[in-house]
Design a protein around this motif. Structure first.
Motif, PDB file in Angstrom:
ATOM      1  N   THR A 258      -0.431   3.783 -13.965  1.00 44.58           N
ATOM      2  CA  THR A 258      -0.368   2.637 -13.057  1.00 44.58           C
ATOM      3  C   THR A 258      -1.068   1.399 -13.585  1.00 44.58           C
ATOM      4  O   THR A 258      -0.835   0.304 -13.078  1.00 44.58           O
ATOM      5  N   GLY A 259      -1.939   1.556 -14.585  1.00 46.18           N
ATOM      6  CA  GLY A 259      -2.702   0.432 -15.089  1.00 46.18           C
ATOM      7  C   GLY A 259      -3.907   0.074 -14.239  1.00 46.18           C
ATOM      8  O   GLY A 259      -4.658  -0.842 -14.577  1.00 46.18           O
ATOM      9  N   LEU A 260      -4.123   0.796 -13.139  1.00 46.97           N
ATOM     10  CA  LEU A 260      -5.288   0.535 -12.301  1.00 46.97           C
ATOM     11  C   LEU A 260      -6.548   1.082 -12.958  1.00 46.97           C
ATOM     12  O   LEU A 260      -6.487   2.002 -13.773  1.00 46.97           O
ATOM     13  N   PRO A 261      -7.705   0.539 -12.601  1.00 46.87           N
ATOM     14  CA  PRO A 261      -8.957   1.159 -13.055  1.00 46.87           C
ATOM     15  C   PRO A 261      -9.018   2.619 -12.615  1.00 46.87           C
ATOM     16  O   PRO A 261      -8.454   2.995 -11.585  1.00 46.87           O
ATOM     17  N   ASN A 262      -9.698   3.449 -13.443  1.00 45.49           N
ATOM     18  CA  ASN A 262      -9.773   4.867 -13.133  1.00 45.49           C
ATOM     19  C   ASN A 262     -11.118   5.218 -12.501  1.00 45.49           C
ATOM     20  O   ASN A 262     -11.894   4.349 -12.116  1.00 45.49           O
ATOM     21  N   ARG A 263     -11.394   6.520 -12.421  1.00 43.43           N
ATOM     22  CA  ARG A 263     -12.614   6.998 -11.764  1.00 43.43           C
ATOM     23  C   ARG A 263     -13.874   6.448 -12.437  1.00 43.43           C
ATOM     24  O   ARG A 263     -14.837   6.058 -11.774  1.00 43.43           O
ATOM     25  N   VAL A 264     -13.872   6.421 -13.782  1.00 42.17           N
ATOM     26  CA  VAL A 264     -15.044   5.931 -14.509  1.00 42.17           C
ATOM     27  C   VAL A 264     -15.274   4.452 -14.223  1.00 42.17           C
ATOM     28  O   VAL A 264     -16.400   4.018 -13.951  1.00 42.17           O
ATOM     29  N   HIS A 269     -18.082  -0.093 -11.560  1.00 42.30           N
ATOM     30  CA  HIS A 269     -17.943  -1.283 -10.713  1.00 42.30           C
ATOM     31  C   HIS A 269     -18.740  -1.134  -9.422  1.00 42.30           C
ATOM     32  O   HIS A 269     -19.435  -2.079  -8.994  1.00 42.30           O
ATOM     33  N   LEU A 270     -18.655   0.037  -8.814  1.00 41.84           N
ATOM     34  CA  LEU A 270     -19.373   0.255  -7.561  1.00 41.84           C
ATOM     35  C   LEU A 270     -20.878   0.165  -7.768  1.00 41.84           C
ATOM     36  O   LEU A 270     -21.592  -0.424  -6.958  1.00 41.84           O
ATOM     37  N   GLN A 271     -21.369   0.723  -8.884  1.00 43.94           N
ATOM     38  CA  GLN A 271     -22.799   0.637  -9.167  1.00 43.94           C
ATOM     39  C   GLN A 271     -23.216  -0.812  -9.393  1.00 43.94           C
ATOM     40  O   GLN A 271     -24.276  -1.241  -8.916  1.00 43.94           O
ATOM     41  N   ALA A 272     -22.377  -1.577 -10.099  1.00 43.19           N
ATOM     42  CA  ALA A 272     -22.691  -2.984 -10.349  1.00 43.19           C
ATOM     43  C   ALA A 272     -22.713  -3.779  -9.041  1.00 43.19           C
ATOM     44  O   ALA A 272     -23.569  -4.649  -8.839  1.00 43.19           O
ATOM     45  N   VAL A 327      -9.561  -1.911  -6.389  1.00 45.59           N
ATOM     46  CA  VAL A 327      -8.854  -0.654  -6.131  1.00 45.59           C
ATOM     47  C   VAL A 327      -8.732   0.121  -7.435  1.00 45.59           C
ATOM     48  O   VAL A 327      -8.568  -0.458  -8.511  1.00 45.59           O
ATOM     49  N   ALA A 328      -8.841   1.438  -7.347  1.00 47.44           N
ATOM     50  CA  ALA A 328      -8.752   2.318  -8.514  1.00 47.44           C
ATOM     51  C   ALA A 328      -7.957   3.553  -8.128  1.00 47.44           C
ATOM     52  O   ALA A 328      -7.915   3.961  -6.961  1.00 47.44           O
ATOM     53  N   ARG A 329      -7.324   4.144  -9.148  1.00 47.20           N
ATOM     54  CA  ARG A 329      -6.635   5.421  -8.936  1.00 47.20           C
ATOM     55  C   ARG A 329      -7.534   6.543  -9.435  1.00 47.20           C
ATOM     56  O   ARG A 329      -7.945   6.549 -10.592  1.00 47.20           O
ATOM     57  N   MET A 330      -7.818   7.493  -8.564  1.00 46.54           N
ATOM     58  CA  MET A 330      -8.721   8.576  -8.908  1.00 46.54           C
ATOM     59  C   MET A 330      -8.003   9.726  -9.596  1.00 46.54           C
ATOM     60  O   MET A 330      -8.619  10.597 -10.207  1.00 46.54           O
ATOM     61  N   GLY A 331      -6.683   9.753  -9.504  1.00 45.29           N
ATOM     62  CA  GLY A 331      -5.896  10.848 -10.051  1.00 45.29           C
ATOM     63  C   GLY A 331      -4.950  11.378  -8.994  1.00 45.29           C
ATOM     64  O   GLY A 331      -5.227  11.307  -7.794  1.00 45.29           O
ATOM     65  N   LEU A 338     -12.545  -0.745  -2.598  1.00 47.35           N
ATOM     66  CA  LEU A 338     -13.821  -1.190  -2.031  1.00 47.35           C
ATOM     67  C   LEU A 338     -13.780  -2.690  -1.817  1.00 47.35           C
ATOM     68  O   LEU A 338     -13.045  -3.421  -2.496  1.00 47.35           O
ATOM     69  N   THR A 339     -14.552  -3.111  -0.859  1.00 49.20           N
ATOM     70  CA  THR A 339     -14.674  -4.537  -0.564  1.00 49.20           C
ATOM     71  C   THR A 339     -16.128  -4.824  -0.224  1.00 49.20           C
ATOM     72  O   THR A 339     -16.855  -3.947   0.241  1.00 49.20           O
TER      73      THR A 339
END
Length: 698
Positions: A258-264, A269-272, A327-331, A338-339
């Motif tokens: 999908t080209g979306l960010p993945n779990r990593v 991003h969430l930590q940042a 938005v990310a795809r986890m699998g 997240l917002t």
């Protein structure tokens, strides 16, 4: 030392001396950087980098020497013999390359120091070869002490330089290596220059076939091209390496489909975002999405259709994002969004609704309109949790609670969900020990002929007597067993125990065992049933397996294959809970059912609800036309019986005839003398014999 400093300060032109210093520093840095490529390469690539390092290192040594010679303020006419001058360049490159080769090919040890000493020796050899070609109108006398000191300094600093470069112990070792390489070149040169004393001699005249300063300047410039080429090669490689690293990092942080960010990427991003929160407020929402009916798309249309759905949904979700949203795809079919900068929880719900609207729109694929839904769970920072791991886990808990409600539902995390999750985990662990401790028991419920009300079989239900919780309802532990895979072991226990008990009865009532979707997905189910029948001695014709349509729809081809194998054993197959799943004429037509069981939810409303009555009536008519017997579950009142009798339903089951009971309470029925019992009724029109008892894992 004073003589060396005097040589530098008094006998050289500062401009050219500064140029020599720059070339020495620049060339030394480039040489060390290139040698780092040698250490990281293999095969021909390693050899190529080694040659490049030797050429750049040798050229640096040679250029530093001759630019310094050009800056040397000789009081007499002078020039340079071409053969020895150019031979010194070849010697500098060749010996330096040899030193790097020894260091690169040798294991960490004395060979590293030896290679560095060879590099230092190359500096000295190059220097004195160049000085041998230095022609001046006078005699050159050498001071042995400075001569020896210059050689010692070149070799010593060269060994230290390669030792630090090849055997780094801290991140500063590379810089120490560069510094000592610079010192090896400069101290060797200026100490060597301090070793000479020029005595004018009018009888000595430089030959005509020599290189004057002007021509030497051109030669030095040409050799400088080697440094430029080396620097360009290094820059190109560095750019390529960084580009490859950036591409690799992009691939490692993004989903290839999908080209979306993945779990990593989501975790980073969430930590940042959390680290960037200055105000301690519920300003971040994490949303966990799980697609509904996506497996149906894959099963019916294939994985290519599933991939198209995932790509389309990913693109829509990305387009729906605003500032501060991610938005990310986890699998699989799971996504997380997240917002931030939220002021109320309602804003998180509005964000979820916006993404749901993007997900549920039909996806057009090869002329077909593919539809999926989603379930959403929301957790908030810092009210619910303060770490990415906890936020994601809590959003998942809320999402699973949303799935229970129905498609496109949204649920916010609540602390009670954690308690429920822990309770389910504890129950799952206790369940495995429950079989070993004989905590499970089979209960039996009558099934009756509608017209005569005679017993035609039993439904057997599983009960769990937990030592601390008491009687655990099947609705609690069966879904847990199905999710964690324990349903196979539990189902085997139910089937074996039911067959063992029924095989000992004097009255050969039939039994029906409920098969969970997870069991039906096992391609070896028929073999397992056959093994248990042989082990217990129960006749296959006395066993009926009940299958729900939710178990069939997951993999229709496998389900049909397994059902046909079971039919070949002589086992009967019933459709359980008819009307609550995906019931359709196609299912009844394609699958060889021996019975249809109408769900209790419809029977309860036949006297008060027109829709329920119509569904029951049409099911009985349909089954009669197909020649399939019908059994109505949940018969609790005489009004139910009157309706079913009027519609021609042949079999019933419910509290009107008895609640589920342990084996001890029905033993007088199944072990009574034949003469004491009413005639056993048939459960279909093709076999005028005893009909089924059913074992349901529920």
């Amino acid at each position: 030392m004073l003589k060396v400093l005097s040589c530098v300060a008094m006998d050289h032109s500062y401009g050219l001396l500064a140029l020599a210093t720059f070339v020495c520093i620049f060339g030394s840095i480039l040489t060390v950087r290139l040698y780092a490529r040698v250490q990281r390469s293999l095969g021909m690539q390693k050899l190529s980098w080694l040659v490049m390092t030797g050429v750049v290192g040798g050229s640096t040594i040679w250029m530093t020497h001759f630019i310094a010679m050009l800056s040397f303020n000789a009081p007499l006419a002078h020039a340079y013999e071409p053969t020895l001058t150019m031979a010194s360049l070849a010697a500098a490159i060749g010996i330096t390359t040899l030193g790097f080769l020894i260091t690169a090919t040798g294991k960490p040890g004395i060979l590293v120091d030896l290679g560095g000493a060879v590099v230092g020796a190359g500096i000295a050899i190059m220097h004195y070869m160049g000085m041998a070609g230095y022609e001046i109108a006078g005699r050159i006398e050498w001071d042995p002490g400075y001569y020896a000191a210059s050689v010692f300094l070149g070799i010593g600093f060269g060994a230290v330089a390669m030792s630090r470069i090849a055997r780094p112990v801290t991140r500063y070792c590379q810089y120490i290596g560069i510094l000592t390489l610079i010192l090896a070149i400069t101290t060797m040169h200026f100490t060597g220059m301090s070793a000479i004393t020029i005595i004018p001699d009018p009888l000595i005249v430089p030959s005509a076939d020599v290189i004057p300063d002007s021509l030497l300047t051109v030669v030095v410039a040409i050799v400088g091209v080697m440094l430029v080429l080396g620097a360009s090669t290094y820059a190109i490689d560095l750019h390529s390496t960084r580009g490859a690293a950036e591409r690799f990092r992009h691939l490692s942080l993004h989903d290839p489909l999908t080209g979306l960010p993945n779990r990593v990427a989501l975790g980073e991003h969430l930590q940042a975002v959390i680290d960037g929160e200055k105000v301690d407020m519920a300003g971040i929402a994490v949303l966990s999405f799980d697609l509904d009916r996506f497996k149906d798309v894959n099963d019916v249309h294939g994985h290519a259709a599933g991939d198209a759905v995932l790509r389309a949904i990913s693109e829509r979700m990305s387009q729906a994002l605003g500032e501060g949203e991610f938005v990310a795809r986890m699998g699989g079919d799971e996504f997380v969004a997240l917002t931030r900068n939220l002021s109320t929880e309602n804003e998180a719900s509005a964000f979820a609704s916006r993404l749901i609207a993007a997900i549920v729109r039909p996806v057009e694929w090869k002329g077909k309109s593919l539809l999926v839904g989603t379930s959403v769970g929301i957790s908030l920072y810092p009210g619910d949790a303060r770490t990415p791991e906890e936020l994601l886990a809590q959003a998942d808990l809320a999402m699973y609670r949303a799935k229970v409600v129905g498609s496109n539902a949204v649920r916010h995390y609540e602390p009670a969900m954690d308690d429920a999750a822990r309770d389910r985990s504890a129950l799952a662990m206790d369940m495995r020990q429950g079989i070993e401790r004989n905590e499970f028991e089979l209960y039996y419920q009558y099934q009756n002929n509608s017209l005569t009300r005679d017993i035609i079989g039993f439904e057997v239900l599983l009960r769990w007597h937990h030592p601390l919780r008491g009687m655990v309802p099947p609705a609690e532990f069966i879904p847990i067993a199905d999710r964690n895979g324990f349903i196979h072991e539990l189902g085997d226990w139910v089937l074996r125990t039911a067959c063992q008990q029924a095989a000992c009865w004097k009255i050969p009532f039939k039994i029906a065992v409920n098969v969970a979707p997870g069991q039906l997905a096992n391609a070896n189910l028929a073999a397992r049933v056959h093994e248990i029948l042989l082990e217990t001695g129960l006749q296959p014709s006395r066993l009926e397996l009940e299958i729900t349509e939710s178990g069939i729809i997951a993999d229709q081809q496998n389900a049909l294959r397994v059902i046909r194998q079971l039919k070949q054993l002589g086992v009967k197959i019933a459709m359980d809970d008819y009307g609550t799943g995906y019931s359709s004429l196609t299912t009844l037509q394609n699958f060889p059912f021996d019975k249809i069981k109408i769900d209790r939810a419809f029977i309860d409303g036949v006297t008060t609800n027109r829709q329920s009555a119509a569904i029951v009536r049409s099911t009985i008519i349909l089954a009669d036309s197909l020649g399939i017997p019908v059994l109505a579950e949940g018969v609790e009142r005489e009004e139910h019986m009157q309706f079913l009798l009027s519609e021609g339903c042949p079999q019933v089951q419910g509290y009107l005839f008895g609640r589920p009971m342990p084996l001890s309470e029905i033993s007088h029925v199944v072990n009574a003398e034949i003469a004491d019992q009413p005639a056993v009724q048939a459960d279909d029109r093709s076999e005028p014999e005893i009909m089924p008892m059913r074992v349901a894992v529920r």
